[in-house]
Motif scaffolding. Structure first.
Motif, mmCIF file in Angstrom:
data_model
loop_
_atom_site.group_PDB
_atom_site.id
_atom_site.type_symbol
_atom_site.label_atom_id
_atom_site.label_comp_id
_atom_site.label_asym_id
_atom_site.label_seq_id
_atom_site.Cartn_x
_atom_site.Cartn_y
_atom_site.Cartn_z
ATOM 1 N N PRO A 154 -50.360 5.617 16.027
ATOM 2 C CA PRO A 154 -49.976 4.895 16.592
ATOM 3 C C PRO A 154 -49.229 3.455 16.071
ATOM 4 C CG PRO A 154 -51.698 4.994 17.695
ATOM 5 C CD PRO A 154 -51.608 4.967 16.537
ATOM 6 N N PHE A 155 -50.286 2.852 15.085
ATOM 7 C CA PHE A 155 -49.538 1.869 14.411
ATOM 8 C C PHE A 155 -47.367 2.103 13.770
ATOM 9 C CE2 PHE A 155 -53.506 0.757 14.968
ATOM 10 C CZ PHE A 155 -53.382 -0.744 15.529
ATOM 11 N N SER A 156 -47.628 3.996 13.442
ATOM 12 C CA SER A 156 -46.762 3.636 12.833
ATOM 13 C C SER A 156 -45.214 3.693 14.107
ATOM 14 C CB SER A 156 -46.584 5.326 12.809
ATOM 15 O OG SER A 156 -46.799 6.380 13.344
ATOM 16 N N LEU A 157 -45.183 3.519 15.276
ATOM 17 C CA LEU A 157 -44.730 3.382 16.292
ATOM 18 C C LEU A 157 -43.582 1.673 15.581
ATOM 19 C CD1 LEU A 157 -45.612 4.662 19.529
ATOM 20 C CD2 LEU A 157 -44.343 5.387 16.767
#
Length: 158
Positions: A154-157
């Motif tokens: 999710p941190f890739s967002l």
């Protein structure tokens, strides 16, 4: 900011504890409250098919209402927001014991019986029937994996 997940018991009168971190945020979000130990909040229950209650601090809801009022009069989006956000909202206060008393019509709307699941979402938090939230999470997880793959971070967002 409202963060974290919590499950609390609900008694027959609809009383339930509010997570202590959430209570502090509600206090901070209502600096002008008339009763010092009873911060106010607004619960948006929305459309008939909405399965959760969305809870705003007093200040956050006032800001939201101002955003709605800033839309042009007669604008169809303004009319929908007035109907399903402003019109489908319920003001509440925390009681002196740090609990909320959820009215029967709101408990019935989301089918809460013996437990309530609280989910922090930053500016707001949600109240769900635990089983309904679990089913929602499962469906959402499958959709995320389908769209982003098994290794999704999710941190890739950001």
């Amino acid at each position: 900011m409202f963060i974290g997940e919590y499950t609390f018991k609900v008694d027959s009168k609809g009383r339930m504890s509010i997570p202590s971190l959430f209570r502090q945020e509600l206090c901070d979000g209502d600096p002008n409250r008339p009763n010092a130990d009873r911060p106010r909040m607004i619960i948006v229950y929305g459309l008939d098919n909405q399965k959760q209650l969305i809870v705003y601090t007093q200040a956050a809801f006032e800001a939201l209402a101002a955003d709605i009022a800033a839309k042009p009069r007669g604008d169809k989006n303004r009319l929908l927001l007035q109907k399903y956000v402003l019109g489908k909202s319920h003001p509440m206060e925390i009681d002196p014991d740090g609990r909320m008393v959820l009215p029967a019509f709101l408990r019935e709307k989301i089918a809460i019986e013996k437990e309530a699941y609280f989910s922090g979402n930053g500016e707001t938090f949600e109240i769900w029937k635990p089983e309904t939230h679990a089913a929602f999470e499962e469906t959402l997880s499958h959709k995320v994996i389908e769209e982003h793959g098994e290794e999704f971070d999710p941190f890739s967002l950001l």
